[in-house]
Design a protein around this motif. Structure first.
Motif, PDB file in Angstrom:
ATOM      1  N   GLU A   1      -7.213   8.676   5.922  1.00  9.25           N
ATOM      2  CA  GLU A   1      -6.364   9.069   7.280  1.00  9.25           C
ATOM      3  C   GLU A   1      -5.941   7.663   7.632  1.00  9.25           C
ATOM      4  OE1 GLU A   1      -7.702  10.890  11.396  1.00  9.25           O
ATOM      5  OE2 GLU A   1      -9.003  10.746  10.044  1.00  9.25           O
TER       6      GLU A   1
ATOM      7  N   ALA B   1      -2.086   6.618   8.064  1.00 12.23           N
ATOM      8  CA  ALA B   1      -1.251   5.894   9.305  1.00 12.23           C
ATOM      9  C   ALA B   1      -0.491   4.719   8.892  1.00 12.23           C
ATOM     10  CB  ALA B   1      -2.551   5.544  10.232  1.00 12.23           C
TER      11      ALA B   1
ATOM     12  N   ARG C   1       0.931   4.096   6.055  1.00 15.14           N
ATOM     13  CA  ARG C   1       2.159   4.308   5.240  1.00 15.14           C
ATOM     14  C   ARG C   1       3.113   4.618   6.245  1.00 15.14           C
ATOM     15  NH1 ARG C   1      -1.390   6.168   1.321  1.00 15.14           N
ATOM     16  NH2 ARG C   1      -1.436   8.231   2.336  1.00 15.14           N
ATOM     17  N   ALA C   2       2.833   5.541   7.290  1.00 21.09           N
ATOM     18  CA  ALA C   2       3.722   5.951   8.175  1.00 21.09           C
ATOM     19  C   ALA C   2       4.384   4.796   8.903  1.00 21.09           C
ATOM     20  CB  ALA C   2       2.857   6.687   9.170  1.00 21.09           C
TER      21      ALA C   2
ATOM     22  N   LEU D   1       5.335   2.014   7.480  1.00 25.37           N
ATOM     23  CA  LEU D   1       6.246   1.383   6.450  1.00 25.37           C
ATOM     24  C   LEU D   1       7.955   1.487   6.841  1.00 25.37           C
ATOM     25  CD1 LEU D   1       4.774   0.060   4.272  1.00 25.37           C
ATOM     26  CD2 LEU D   1       6.211   1.326   2.912  1.00 25.37           C
ATOM     27  N   GLY D   2       8.445   0.441   7.010  1.00 23.34           N
ATOM     28  CA  GLY D   2       9.904   0.687   7.208  1.00 23.34           C
ATOM     29  C   GLY D   2      10.227   0.559   8.678  1.00 23.34           C
ATOM     30  N   ARG D   3       9.010   0.579   9.561  1.00 22.66           N
ATOM     31  CA  ARG D   3       9.044   0.594  11.062  1.00 22.66           C
ATOM     32  C   ARG D   3       8.638  -0.646  11.606  1.00 22.66           C
ATOM     33  NH1 ARG D   3      10.262   5.718  11.783  1.00 22.66           N
ATOM     34  NH2 ARG D   3       9.232   7.608  10.624  1.00 22.66           N
TER      35      ARG D   3
ATOM     36  N   ALA E   1      -5.633  -3.423  -1.575  1.00 22.22           N
ATOM     37  CA  ALA E   1      -4.723  -3.328  -2.741  1.00 22.22           C
ATOM     38  C   ALA E   1      -3.965  -2.185  -2.870  1.00 22.22           C
ATOM     39  CB  ALA E   1      -5.716  -3.656  -3.780  1.00 22.22           C
ATOM     40  N   THR E   2      -4.683  -0.983  -2.585  1.00 20.62           N
ATOM     41  CA  THR E   2      -4.333   0.481  -2.997  1.00 20.62           C
ATOM     42  C   THR E   2      -3.258   0.994  -1.586  1.00 20.62           C
ATOM     43  OG1 THR E   2      -6.440   1.006  -3.449  1.00 20.62           O
ATOM     44  CG2 THR E   2      -4.878   2.673  -3.176  1.00 20.62           C
ATOM     45  N   HIS E   3      -3.561   0.508  -0.373  1.00 22.61           N
ATOM     46  CA  HIS E   3      -2.656   1.289   0.478  1.00 22.61           C
ATOM     47  C   HIS E   3      -1.560   0.194   1.175  1.00 22.61           C
ATOM     48  CE1 HIS E   3      -6.109   3.947   0.356  1.00 22.61           C
ATOM     49  NE2 HIS E   3      -5.336   4.862   0.681  1.00 22.61           N
ATOM     50  N   LEU E   4      -1.849  -1.014   0.762  1.00 19.03           N
ATOM     51  CA  LEU E   4      -0.990  -2.061   1.432  1.00 19.03           C
ATOM     52  C   LEU E   4       0.244  -2.289   0.640  1.00 19.03           C
ATOM     53  CD1 LEU E   4      -1.345  -2.857   4.430  1.00 19.03           C
ATOM     54  CD2 LEU E   4      -2.493  -5.039   3.533  1.00 19.03           C
ATOM     55  N   PRO E   5       1.334  -2.299   1.027  1.00 19.94           N
ATOM     56  CA  PRO E   5       2.590  -2.751   0.135  1.00 19.94           C
ATOM     57  C   PRO E   5       2.338  -4.348  -0.105  1.00 19.94           C
ATOM     58  CG  PRO E   5       3.406  -1.214   2.108  1.00 19.94           C
ATOM     59  CD  PRO E   5       1.731  -1.582   2.044  1.00 19.94           C
TER      60      PRO E   5
END
Lengths: 333, 333
Positions: free
Chosen positions: A104, A108, A110-111, A113-115, A132-136
Motif C-alpha cells: 500500500e 501511494a 508510485r502515485a 511519481l511525476g507529481r 530499492a524496490t519502490h523508489l525511483p
DNA sequence: TTGTACGCGTTATCAG
DNA sequence: CTGATAACGCGTACAA
C-alpha cells in the motif's frame, strides 16, 4: 473544457509561443504585445495547466510527504513545519498517509511519481529493501524519523535515545534510583529507541538496579494498567515512553492515593499540551516537531537542487528536557 | 532520466500501445505478451508518470484542500477526515495553506489547476467575488466552514450558531441567568456565529438579562483576562467561545479563589482533549471535525462525478453538547 | 491481437 | 521580436 493557451493565442492573434513568453515574464517580447496578451488572458481567465507545464519543465514545484498516519498532534505539527518551509520556497505539498502494508505504501509512493520534485518519507516499511524496490533512483528523498539510512538518502530523526538517557539522568540526579519504564509498541521504532536509552542510562546511572519495564502501547489505558502495577511494586519513579501513558499512570496513582512526586515521581515524553495542565504538571521531553519538518524540507530542497559538492545528511534532532513538579525532589521526607 | 513506457516497449520488443494496455489491465492483449511485458516492467522498475497520464486521462485521482492555516487540532482532524475518506476512494490529497491575502490564496488555487480533480476550499476570502475571479468554472468545489454559498458550489459547515444556542439553553436549564460570553476574533466567521447564537438564546432564555460580553481572541491569555473581569463582575456563568479561553478563564477564577461551578459555572466550545482533564472537567460543545472532512470529501466526489440529477448541497453539521462538572448545578447552596 | 499515429497543454528550440 | 514545430510521457482511435 477549460480555456487553454491556444484560446488566448487565437484571441490575441499571436502564436502560443508568444503567449507563453509573455505570461512567464520573458523579456523577448514587445511591451505592446505583452500587454495585449496579459489583458486577454485575464479577460478569458486563463490559468495554465500544471500537469502539462510540469511535463515539459520537469518541475512540479511540489514535494510529497508520505506519512504512516495523520492522527494526533505529532503529524499535525510535522505537516505544519513542512508546509511552513515549503511555502517560503513557493513549494506545494502532496500529502499521503498509508497505515497499511508495504504494498500500500509503495502504491501511494508510485502515485506521486511525476507529481512531485522530491519526497519526504516516513514509514515503518522504509527499510533498505523497500527503498530499492519502490523508489525511483532519481527521486530525491529524505527519510524522516524512521531510519538513519545508508547514505543513499538524507535522513532526519528525533533523538529518542538521547532524550530517554537525559530523562533517566535527570531522575537519577533527583535521587531516584529504582526507576521504572513504561514501554511503547514493540514494533515502533521510536518506542524501541526510548527503551534503549532507558536501559543504557539505567546501567550507567543506577548500577546494580535491575531495570523495571512495564509493557505499553502509547495509550492512556496502557499507562493506567502500568500505573496499577507500579502501585503494587513501588518503584521510586516511573518514566513513561510517552505523555499519554504518563497521564494514565498518573490517574492510577491518584486512585491509589499516592501523591506525585512525594510518593512516586513521574515523567513522560513528547510534551503534549496537556502535560503542563496536569496536577502536578508533568516533567517530560519536548520534541521540536515543526522544526523537524522544516529541517526535513530544507534537506530535501538541497537534494533536489544539489549545490557544488553535495552529500546526503543524517541529522538527529535533540529533544529538550522540560522539568515540572511531577519529578521534582519529592523524596525529601 | 527515469525509465519510461518507451524503454519498456523497446526491451520487450513490442509497441508502447501494448505496454500501456498490458499494464492497465485491458483484455485485448495475449496472456503471453502481457506476462512478458509485466516481467520486463517490473525488472526495469517502470513506474508511470502521473503528470503525463493525467494530461491525457483528464483525471488526477487527487483532490486539493486549500486551508487558511494548519495550526492546531482543528485542521489536523479535518485533514485526517478528508484523508480517510479520500483513501477509501483511492484519491490523493494536495494540501495548501494560505494565511495571507486573497491574492496569495488565489495563487495557491491556480497552482492546483491540472493537478486536482476537485477542490475543498476553506478560506476567509472565499466570497462570491473571489470565487468568480479565481475559480475555473469547470473545477468542482466544496466550500468548507466558511460560507454557505450561493448554490453555485456545495458547502458544509459547523453549526456554530446552533451550538451556542444549545449551550446557553443548557446553562439556563441549570438555573443560571446572568451568563457572560467571551468572544473570539471579530473577523472570524465562527466566532461571530457563536456570538450570534449566544445573543439570540439569551434574548429567548433569559429575557430581561443584559448580555455580558468580554472581548477575546481565542487565546488562553484572552480567556484569563476575561476571567479577571468576571471575578469582578460576578456573572453566574461564563460561556467562552472556545476551550482555550475557558482554560484561561478557569485559571483566573482559581487564582481568585472561586470554586467552579459552585461560585461560577464555566463552559467552552470545541471539546479539545484537555477539556476532560481540567479540574473540574469542562462542559463544552464537541465538533465532529473529522466527520466534517469526510462529508466534505464525499460531497466533492459527488460534484466531480455527478449522478443523474445532481444538485449542490449545503450541509450544516450539528455540534454535540458534552456536559461535565464545570456547569452542573453548582448553585444548589 | 498488435502497431502507428495523434493529441492532451505547455515550454523550448530554432529559423526567420 | 515572433512563429512554426518538436518535444515531455502517456492513452487510445484506427488501421493492419
Amino acid at each position: 473544457m477549460s480555456v487553454t493557451i491556444k484560446d488566448v493565442a487565437k484571441a490575441a492573434g499571436v502564436s502560443v509561443a508568444s503567449v507563453s513568453r509573455a505570461l512567464n515574464g520573458h523579456d523577448n517580447v514587445t511591451p505592446a504585445t505583452r500587454e495585449r496578451i496579459m489583458a486577454i488572458a485575464a479577460e478569458l481567465r486563463y490559468m495554465p495547466n500544471g500537469a502539462a507545464r510540469s511535463l515539459i519543465t520537469r518541475r512540479t514545484q511540489t514535494v510529497g510527504a508520505l506519512l504512516p498516519d495523520l492522527h494526533g498532534a505529532f503529524f499535525s505539527e510535522l505537516i505544519r513545519g513542512i508546509d511552513l518551509a515549503a511555502r517560503q520556497r513557493g513549494l506545494h505539498l502532496l500529502v499521503s498517509s498509508s497505515h497499511g502494508s508495504p504494498d500500500e505504501t509503495g502504491a501511494a509512493l508510485r502515485a506521486m511519481l511525476g507529481r512531485v520534485d522530491g519526497l519526504l518519507l516516513m514509514s515503518p516499511h522504509a527499510d533498505d529493501d523497500f527503498l530499492a524496490t519502490h523508489l525511483p533512483p532519481a527521486l530525491p528523498t529524505v527519510l524522516v524519523n524512521t531510519w538513519l539510512g545508508n547514505g543513499q538518502h538524507s535522513s532526519i530523526s528525533v533523538d529518542n535515545h538521547g532524550g530517554a538517557v537525559t530523562m533517566v539522568e535527570h531522575l537519577a540526579g533527583q535521587g531516584y534510583t529504582r526507576i521504572a519504564f513504561i514501554g511503547g509498541p514493540a514494533h515502533n521504532y521510536e518506542a524501541r529507541e526510548r527503551l534503549r536509552g532507558y536501559r543504557e542510562a539505567m546501567a550507567r546511572c543506577c548500577p546494580g538496579v535491575e531495570p523495571l519495564i512495564y509493557a505499553g502501547d502509547f495509550t492512556e489505558e496502557a499507562g493506567h494498567a502500568a500505573g496499577c502495577l507500579a502501585v503494587a511494586q513501588r518503584p521510586q519513579a516511573v518514566f513513561a515512553a510517552n505523555d499519554m501513558m504518563a497521564i494514565g499512570c498518573l490517574a492510577a496513582l491518584h486512585e491509589a492515593g499516592l501523591r506525585v512526586p512525594h510518593d512516586m515521581a513521574l515523567a513522560g515524553f513528547d510534551d503534549i499540551p496537556m502535560a503542563r495542565y496536569l496536577t502536578p504538571p508533568l516533567t517530560t521531553m519536548r520534541i521540536p516537531i515543526a522544526q523537524i519538518g522544516e529541517q526535513a524540507l530544507q534537506d530535501l530542497v538541497l537534494a533536489i537542487d544539489p549545490p557544488e559538492h553535495f552529500a546526503t545528511s543524517a541529522r538527529t534532532t535533540p529533544t529538550e528536557l522540560v522539568v515540572r513538579a511531577s519529578s521534582e525532589a519529592g523524596r525529601a521526607d
